[in-house]
Enzyme design. Structure first.
Site, PDB file in Angstrom:
ATOM      1  N   ARG A   1       0.841  -1.194   0.000  1.00 26.36           N
ATOM      2  CA  ARG A   1       0.000   0.000   0.000  1.00 26.36           C
ATOM      3  C   ARG A   1       0.876   1.243   0.000  1.00 26.36           C
ATOM      4  O   ARG A   1       1.879   1.307   0.690  1.00 26.36           O
ATOM      5  CB  ARG A   1      -0.898  -0.020   1.246  1.00 26.36           C
ATOM      6  CG  ARG A   1      -1.947   1.073   1.264  1.00 26.36           C
ATOM      7  CD  ARG A   1      -3.006   0.820   2.319  1.00 26.36           C
ATOM      8  NE  ARG A   1      -2.546   1.095   3.679  1.00 26.36           N
ATOM      9  CZ  ARG A   1      -3.331   1.022   4.756  1.00 26.36           C
ATOM     10  NH1 ARG A   1      -4.599   0.660   4.630  1.00 26.36           N
ATOM     11  NH2 ARG A   1      -2.843   1.295   5.956  1.00 26.36           N
ATOM     12  N   SER A   2       0.480   2.224  -0.831  1.00 21.26           N
ATOM     13  CA  SER A   2       1.185   3.506  -0.790  1.00 21.26           C
ATOM     14  C   SER A   2       0.253   4.623  -0.344  1.00 21.26           C
ATOM     15  O   SER A   2       0.544   5.353   0.591  1.00 21.26           O
ATOM     16  CB  SER A   2       1.835   3.835  -2.131  1.00 21.26           C
ATOM     17  OG  SER A   2       0.902   3.835  -3.180  1.00 21.26           O
ATOM     18  N   GLY A   3      -0.910   4.756  -0.988  1.00 23.18           N
ATOM     19  CA  GLY A   3      -1.844   5.798  -0.566  1.00 23.18           C
ATOM     20  C   GLY A   3      -3.205   5.265  -0.170  1.00 23.18           C
ATOM     21  O   GLY A   3      -4.011   5.962   0.430  1.00 23.18           O
TER      22      GLY A   3
ATOM     23  N   ASP B   1      -6.739   2.620  -3.925  1.00 24.09           N
ATOM     24  CA  ASP B   1      -7.267   1.578  -4.821  1.00 24.09           C
ATOM     25  C   ASP B   1      -8.711   1.298  -4.409  1.00 24.09           C
ATOM     26  O   ASP B   1      -8.999   0.955  -3.277  1.00 24.09           O
ATOM     27  CB  ASP B   1      -6.415   0.311  -4.782  1.00 24.09           C
ATOM     28  CG  ASP B   1      -6.239  -0.244  -3.392  1.00 24.09           C
ATOM     29  OD1 ASP B   1      -6.174   0.541  -2.439  1.00 24.09           O
ATOM     30  OD2 ASP B   1      -6.193  -1.475  -3.252  1.00 24.09           O
TER      31      ASP B   1
ATOM     32  N   GLY C   1       1.010   3.271  -6.388  1.00 18.63           N
ATOM     33  CA  GLY C   1      -0.043   2.678  -7.195  1.00 18.63           C
ATOM     34  C   GLY C   1      -0.378   3.520  -8.409  1.00 18.63           C
ATOM     35  O   GLY C   1      -0.598   2.995  -9.498  1.00 18.63           O
TER      36      GLY C   1
ATOM     37  N   ILE D   1       7.992  -1.543  -5.567  1.00 15.58           N
ATOM     38  CA  ILE D   1       8.720  -0.432  -6.171  1.00 15.58           C
ATOM     39  C   ILE D   1       9.007   0.604  -5.091  1.00 15.58           C
ATOM     40  O   ILE D   1       8.102   1.149  -4.467  1.00 15.58           O
ATOM     41  CB  ILE D   1       7.928   0.169  -7.341  1.00 15.58           C
ATOM     42  CG1 ILE D   1       7.680  -0.909  -8.403  1.00 15.58           C
ATOM     43  CG2 ILE D   1       8.696   1.344  -7.951  1.00 15.58           C
ATOM     44  CD1 ILE D   1       6.638  -0.565  -9.423  1.00 15.58           C
TER      45      ILE D   1
ATOM     46  N   ASN E   1      -6.182   1.581 -12.906  1.00 14.48           N
ATOM     47  CA  ASN E   1      -6.167   2.308 -11.636  1.00 14.48           C
ATOM     48  C   ASN E   1      -7.560   2.548 -11.062  1.00 14.48           C
ATOM     49  O   ASN E   1      -7.694   3.031  -9.947  1.00 14.48           O
ATOM     50  CB  ASN E   1      -5.421   3.636 -11.777  1.00 14.48           C
ATOM     51  CG  ASN E   1      -3.932   3.467 -11.513  1.00 14.48           C
ATOM     52  OD1 ASN E   1      -3.481   2.389 -11.156  1.00 14.48           O
ATOM     53  ND2 ASN E   1      -3.179   4.530 -11.697  1.00 14.48           N
ATOM     54  N   TYR E   2      -8.610   2.207 -11.841  1.00 10.30           N
ATOM     55  CA  TYR E   2      -9.958   2.163 -11.283  1.00 10.30           C
ATOM     56  C   TYR E   2     -10.289   0.696 -11.010  1.00 10.30           C
ATOM     57  O   TYR E   2     -11.207   0.135 -11.596  1.00 10.30           O
ATOM     58  CB  TYR E   2     -10.985   2.763 -12.253  1.00 10.30           C
ATOM     59  CG  TYR E   2     -10.872   4.243 -12.474  1.00 10.30           C
ATOM     60  CD1 TYR E   2     -10.026   5.034 -11.698  1.00 10.30           C
ATOM     61  CD2 TYR E   2     -11.633   4.872 -13.454  1.00 10.30           C
ATOM     62  CE1 TYR E   2      -9.932   6.401 -11.913  1.00 10.30           C
ATOM     63  CE2 TYR E   2     -11.547   6.246 -13.668  1.00 10.30           C
ATOM     64  CZ  TYR E   2     -10.693   7.006 -12.894  1.00 10.30           C
ATOM     65  OH  TYR E   2     -10.609   8.358 -13.109  1.00 10.30           O
TER      66      TYR E   2
END
Length: 534
Positions: A104-106, A109, A177, A235, A467-468
Site C-alpha cells: 500500500r502507498s496511498g 485503490d 499505485g 517499487i 487504476n480504477y
C-alpha cells in the site's frame, strides 16, 4: 557511549515487545530482524494485532470505508518500512512462511486490493518512504512510492514555477499505485500519462534483489509502467521527468442543467474535446440534482488551459461556442494554484494543504470505468439522463483524450487506451450509510448504470482502466491464477499487452510470489498447479 546505550536500549525494547508476542509472531519477528539492517530495527516498524497501534496504522490509509468493517479480513501483521532492508526482509520472510504480501502507498485503490485479502497475508505500507528530491537542472525528480501526488507537486513548485508533472488531480493519491497503473490527469492531452514520463525506477524483486532500470532490464521496466507494480515486486522509488508549464494557466468551472441546454452542450463536447488544442483539457462531471422540486442532471465543465484567459476565450468561441464561455468565467493563476482549484479548495488557500495526507473525509464508495470511441447520439444521451434520474445516485465523469494520448503507441507501455478513444468514463457511487444493506443497494445502482451504458462504449473487449480497480470484472482464485482466469479481466485493462505482461511475469517471478486478486499470472506457476491437480 551514547551509541552503546542506544543499542542496549533497543535490544531491551525488542526483548520486551517479543515477550508479549505469541510463538508464531516471535518467529516472524526474528526472521524479519535477521534479514534486515540493525541500524533501524524492523521491530520498531512492525505491528501485530496485539500492538495498540495496529488498527490505527491499518485504518489510517483505508480510503474506502466499505473495508473498515469488523468482518473485513486483516493482515497478520503490518510492516511500515523506513529503509529498503525492511522491504527485502518482508519479502524474504513472507516467502519462507508462505504468506502473501499486499503493498500500500496511498490506499486509494477503489476495491481495497492493497490491504484486503482472504488469503493469509501481511501488508507492507510505504507511507514512511516518501522523499521527493527535485533536480531542476536535470528536469527530473526521484520520488519514493509512499509520497502523495500533493507532496510531489508541492516539492516541484517549491523549486520552480515553470515545471510540473502529469498525474492525478487528487493530492492524497499515493505515488506507488498511481504511477505503476498508468496515472492520468489534466495534463494528459499535452504531456501524456504519468507512465509516459518515467525514466528510471528502483524495485525489490521476489528474491529480495534491489534493481534499477539497468539491472531489471527493459522488459520489466516496461511492465511496471502501467501494468501494476504489485505483480512484479515492491517499487521503492521512481525517477520522473518533469514537464514545462506556463507561468500563467487558466481554469474555469461552468455548470449547466438540462433546462439550460446541457444535452446540446455535452453532445457538442463529444465532438470537440479530443480534437481541440492540446493545451486545453475539459472534464465533464454529470450528476443528478434536485432543482425547484424536480430532479435534473447538472453538467459541470472543469477546465485547465495552459495559457492566458484571453487566448482561451478566443479558442472556445471558435471551437466550442455551445458552452458560452465568457472572460468572467475564467481565472488566471499559477500551475500549482490550479492543482488546488481542481481539488476544490477556495482560491487563495495556501499550497501547504498539499502536504496534508488526509485532506478529505473518507466515505463508502464504488468506482467503475469505460472508454467511448464514437460520440453518443443526443437521443441516447437523453436516455442516459433518464436512467441517471431514475437511479438518483451514480455520477458520471467524462475525461477527454486526443492530443499527446493519440500520438503515443499503445505498445509503448502496458496502458493500451490511446488513439481511437474520444474519452473515458468514470462511474462513481458514494454514500454515508453503514452496513451491508447500504453496500448492496449502492453497488446495485452503479452496476445498473454500467449495464445500461453497454451499447455506447468500447467492445471486444469492453475496456477498463487499471487504476480504477474493479473486481466486478473478475478475480483470480486464491493461490496461483490461471492464464484463462486472469485474461477475463486482464484483456479489459491491457488489451493485447496482457500477453506480454504474462511473459514478463513468468520471466521475473515464475513462482508467482507477488500475487493478489487481480495480479498478472505466471505461466510456469499455472502449469505447475495444473500438473499437481492432475
Amino acid at each position: 557511549m551514547g551509541t552503546l546505550f542506544s543499542s542496549i536500549l533497543r535490544i531491551f525494547l525488542l526483548y520486551i515487545s517479543m515477550a508479549t508476542l505469541d510463538p508464531i509472531q516471535e518467529t516472524f519477528l526474528q526472521c524479519l530482524s535477521t534479514h534486515s539492517l540493525t541500524s533501524t530495527p524492523i521491530s520498531e516498524v512492525t505491528y501485530f494485532p496485539n500492538n495498540p497501534n495496529y488498527l490505527s496504522v491499518l485504518n489510517s490509509y483505508i480510503r474506502n470505508l466499505v473495508f473498515t468493517s469488523p468482518t473485513t479480513p486483516k493482515p497478520l501483521f503490518i510492516v511500515t518500512p523506513t529503509q529498503v532492508s525492511h522491504i527485502r526482509a518482508s519479502i524474504i520472510c513472507s516467502k519462507i512462511h508462505g504468506l502473501e504480501v499486499r503493498i500500500r502507498s496511498g490506499g486509494h485503490d477503489y476495491d481495497g486490493l492493497s490491504y484486503v485479502s482472504t488469503a493469509p497475508f501481511i501488508m507492507v505500507d510505504l507511507f514512511n518512504m516518501r522523499s521527493v528530491s527535485v533536480d531542476i537542472e536535470d528536469e527530473s525528480a526521484w520520488v519514493e512510492s509512499g509520497a502523495t501526488l500533493g507532496e510531489v507537486y508541492y516539492r516541484i513548485a517549491e523549486k520552480s514555477k515553470i515545471y510540473g508533472y502529469p498525474a492525478g488531480v487528487c493530492p492524497t493519491v499515493g505515488v506507488g499505485g498511481h504511477l505503476s497503473g498508468g496515472g492520468y490527469g489534466n495534463l494528459m492531452r499535452k504531456h501524456g500519462l504519468s507512465v509516459d514520463n518515467i525514466v528510471d525506477a528502483v524495485l525489490v524483486d521476489a528474491n529480495g534483489n534491489v534493481l534499477d532500470r539497468e539491472a531489471m532490464g527493459e522488459d520489466l521496466f516496461w511492465a511496471i509502467r502501467g501494468g501494476g507494480g504489485a505483480s512484479f515486486g515492491i517499487i521503492v522509488s521512481w525517477k520522473i521527468k518533469l514537464v514545462q508549464v506556463p507561468e500563467v494557466v487558466t481554469v474555469f468551472r461552468v455548470e449547466r442543467t438540462l433546462e439550460e441546454g446541457a444535452s446540446d452542450i455535452v453532445y457538442q463536447w463529444q465532438h470537440v474535446a479530443d480534437k481541440i488544442d492540446e493545451d486545453l483539457f475539459i472534464r465533464v462531471v454529470l450528476n443528478p440534482v434536485t432543482r425547484k422540486g424536480q430532479v435534473t442532471i447538472k453538467a459541470k465543465f472543469n477546465a485547465l488551459f495552459l495559457g492566458n484567459a484571453q487566448r482561451l476565450v478566443s479558442l472556445m468561441d471558435e471551437q466550442f461556442p455551445g458552452l458560452g464561455l465568457v472572460s468572467t468565467d475564467c481565472k488566471e493563476m499559477s500551475w500549482i494554484e490550479s492543482v488546488l482549484f481542481w481539488s476544490n479548495y477556495q482560491i487563495g488557500t495556501s499550497t501547504d494543504v498539499l502536504l496534508e495526507r488526509h485532506s478529505t473525509k473518507e466515505k463508502y464508495l464504488k468506482r467503475k470505468s469505460d472508454y467511448v470511441q464514437e460520440p453518443i447520439s443526443k437521443a441516447d444521451l437523453e436516455g442516459i439522463w433518464k436512467k441517471m434520474i431514475q437511479l438518483r445516485k451514480p455520477v458520471l465523469t467524462f475525461n477527454p483524450y486526443g492530443g499527446k494520448m493519440s500520438e503515443i503507441s499503445k505498445l509503448d507501455t502496458p496502458f493500451p487506451h490511446r488513439a481511437g478513444n474520444i474519452y473515458k468514463i468514470q462511474y462513481a457511487a458514494s454514500w454515508k450509510e453503514e452496513g451491508a444493506e447500504a453496500v448492496d443497494h449502492n453497488l446495485d445502482l452503479i452496476r445498473k448504470l454500467y449495464d445500461y451504458m453497454t451499447p455506447f462504449v468500447s467492445k471486444s473487449p469492453r475496456c477498463s482502466y487499471l487504476n480504477y480497480r474493479d473486481i466486478d470484472l473478475g478475480i483470480n482464485e486464491i493461490g496461483n491464477a490461471s492464464y484463462e482466469q486472469a485474461s477475463g479481466w486482464g484483456t479489459k485493462y491491457f488489451k493485447g499487452n496482457f500477453d506480454r505482461l504474462v511473459q514478463v511475469k513468468t520471466m521475473v517471478d515464475p513462482g508467482n510470489f507477488f500475487r493478489y486478486e487481480q495480479s498478472i499470472p505466471s505461466l510456469e506457476a499455472s502449469s505447475s498447479k495444473n500438473r499437481m491437480s492432475e
